[in-house]
Design a protein around this motif. Structure first.
Motif, PDB file in Angstrom:
ATOM      1  N   GLU A  50       0.822  -1.214   0.000  1.00 11.81           N
ATOM      2  CA  GLU A  50       0.000   0.000   0.000  1.00 11.81           C
ATOM      3  C   GLU A  50       0.858   1.266   0.000  1.00 11.81           C
ATOM      4  O   GLU A  50       0.414   2.326  -0.432  1.00 11.81           O
ATOM      5  N   LEU A  51       2.087   1.171   0.497  1.00 15.85           N
ATOM      6  CA  LEU A  51       2.959   2.346   0.584  1.00 15.85           C
ATOM      7  C   LEU A  51       3.460   2.801  -0.781  1.00 15.85           C
ATOM      8  O   LEU A  51       3.943   3.921  -0.916  1.00 15.85           O
ATOM      9  N   THR A  52       3.344   1.944  -1.784  1.00 12.56           N
ATOM     10  CA  THR A  52       3.820   2.343  -3.115  1.00 12.56           C
ATOM     11  C   THR A  52       2.984   3.471  -3.711  1.00 12.56           C
ATOM     12  O   THR A  52       3.435   4.160  -4.619  1.00 12.56           O
ATOM     13  N   GLU A  53       1.776   3.672  -3.183  1.00 10.86           N
ATOM     14  CA  GLU A  53       0.936   4.763  -3.700  1.00 10.86           C
ATOM     15  C   GLU A  53       1.502   6.136  -3.331  1.00 10.86           C
ATOM     16  O   GLU A  53       1.101   7.156  -3.906  1.00 10.86           O
ATOM     17  N   LEU A  54       2.450   6.180  -2.400  1.00  7.26           N
ATOM     18  CA  LEU A  54       3.047   7.453  -1.999  1.00  7.26           C
ATOM     19  C   LEU A  54       3.850   8.091  -3.131  1.00  7.26           C
ATOM     20  O   LEU A  54       4.105   9.289  -3.118  1.00  7.26           O
TER      21      LEU A  54
END
Length: 378
Positions: free
Chosen positions: A252-256
């Motif tokens: 989910e952190l890749t959306e940053l």
């Protein structure tokens, strides 16, 4: 006339006395020689000390020169043996490495087996790299090799790469691995958070930060929340804005990358063939879409029965359906808890009133929330 036997006895007695006396004299001379040898040795040693002390500055300068020569010679030998290159040192903060390699891991492998990777970090659009991919794929090795190459360049050594431009860093901060200190009452997660707190307090814009799997020691939602908050804090130039390599399994952190201008996604390439995977050890742009945890468990020798059940559970979780044999519990629909002034929640209210939120760091805020949650019995 003196009897012959008497003369013989007297002669033997005199000879015996003479020999005894000679032996005593010889013993005294030997003991004296030993003492004199020790005295002479002490005098000589004292003379050597005084002579060296008189030339102390020259001796220290010579020792320093020999030490520097030894280090430089070691650098040269290793560089020639493993085909290192001379880095370009700059003050612009940019770290650009072409075909970088881990010097220790490479030395332990057969020639040509280590897979090199590129690195691009700067003070602007490439401040932070979020690296995703399965366990055992090489994320930690990659991050550590970047830190080692930076250190090697700054101490005057050639580096394991085909080309390297290294911007000076004031410190290298790392948070990797897992450990605990049970005697001191510190769990793995507590030590992890302590190390993160130390980094956030002491790193500067000119530091290099290596973070590996932040937040893995607690629940998924807690861990991901902490990891995201740490990324956002480091990314902001008004807080740190430091160059950072951040490895994580939280996809989910890749959306940053879409919301933070200094963040770029990278992943470790994996070749999948059915339930089997092959680690390609190559860093590629973009985020990974799978952690391949079950496949890694298979490689580790976990029994097929466990692996098959894990696949069933994973499918149910991904589809949001109820697991057979378990009671599905809603995570988001609990009734809110109403605090009252006439219960044990008074301790919570007192805790909240004691907080100075304007002077607290993000980590201190999280620790305070944990304490409040414990007081509520959550």
């Amino acid at each position: 006339m003196v009897p012959e036997d008497y003369i013989r006895k007297q002669t033997l007695t005199n000879v015996e006395r003479y020999i005894t006396q000679e032996l005593k004299d010889l013993e005294n001379r030997i003991i004296g020689a030993h003492d004199r040898a020790l005295a002479i040795e002490g005098q000589l040693f004292d003379q050597v000390r005084k002579t060296v002390a008189a030339e102390l500055v020259k001796v220290q300068e010579t020792a320093k020169a020999i030490a520097e020569l030894d280090v430089i010679n070691s650098f040269a030998m290793v560089a020639a043996k493993y085909d290192y290159t001379r880095p370009t040192i700059t003050m612009n903060g940019r770290i650009s490495i072409k075909d970088g390699r881990h010097p220790v891991v490479e030395a332990l492998m057969k020639s040509g087996q280590f897979v090199p990777n590129d690195t691009e970090l700067d003070m602007n659009t490439n401040r932070m790299a979020i690296i995703t991919g399965p366990n055992m794929a090489g994320k930690s090795t990659y991050m550590r090799q970047v830190a080692i190459i930076v250190i090697m360049a700054q101490i005057g050594s050639f580096v394991p790469a085909s080309h390297a431009e290294i911007g000076i860093v004031d410190s290298v901060f790392t948070r990797v691995g897992a450990s605990d200190d049970l005697a001191a009452g510190q769990s793995t997660f507590m030590i992890e958070m302590s190390e993160v707190a130390d980094i956030l307090k002491n790193a500067t814009q000119n530091s290099l930060i290596i973070l590996d799997e932040i937040g893995r020691g607690t629940s998924t939602y807690d861990g991901m929340s902490i990891a995201r908050a740490v990324i956002e804090y480091i990314h902001e130039k008004k807080n740190l804005g430091a160059k950072t390599l951040f490895a994580t399994h939280y996809h989910e952190l890749t959306e940053l990358e879409d919301t933070l201008p200094g963040v770029k996604n990278y992943n470790i390439a994996v070749k999948k063939n059915g339930d089997d995977i092959t680690f390609l050890r190559k860093i590629l742009p973009g985020g990974a879409d799978d952690s391949f945890g079950i496949q890694v468990a298979k490689l580790a020798g976990v029994p097929d029965k466990v692996l098959n059940r894990a696949k069933q559970v994973l499918q149910s979780l991904e589809e949001g359906t109820e697991l057979k044999g378990t009671k599905k519990v809603s995570k988001r629909n609990e009734e809110p808890v109403q605090l009252t002034m006439n219960t044990a929640d008074n301790a919570v209210i007192a805790k909240i009133k004691s907080l100075d939120v304007n002077s607290m760091t993000p980590i201190q805020c999280m620790n305070a929330l944990f304490e409040i949650a414990n007081l509520l019995g959550k």
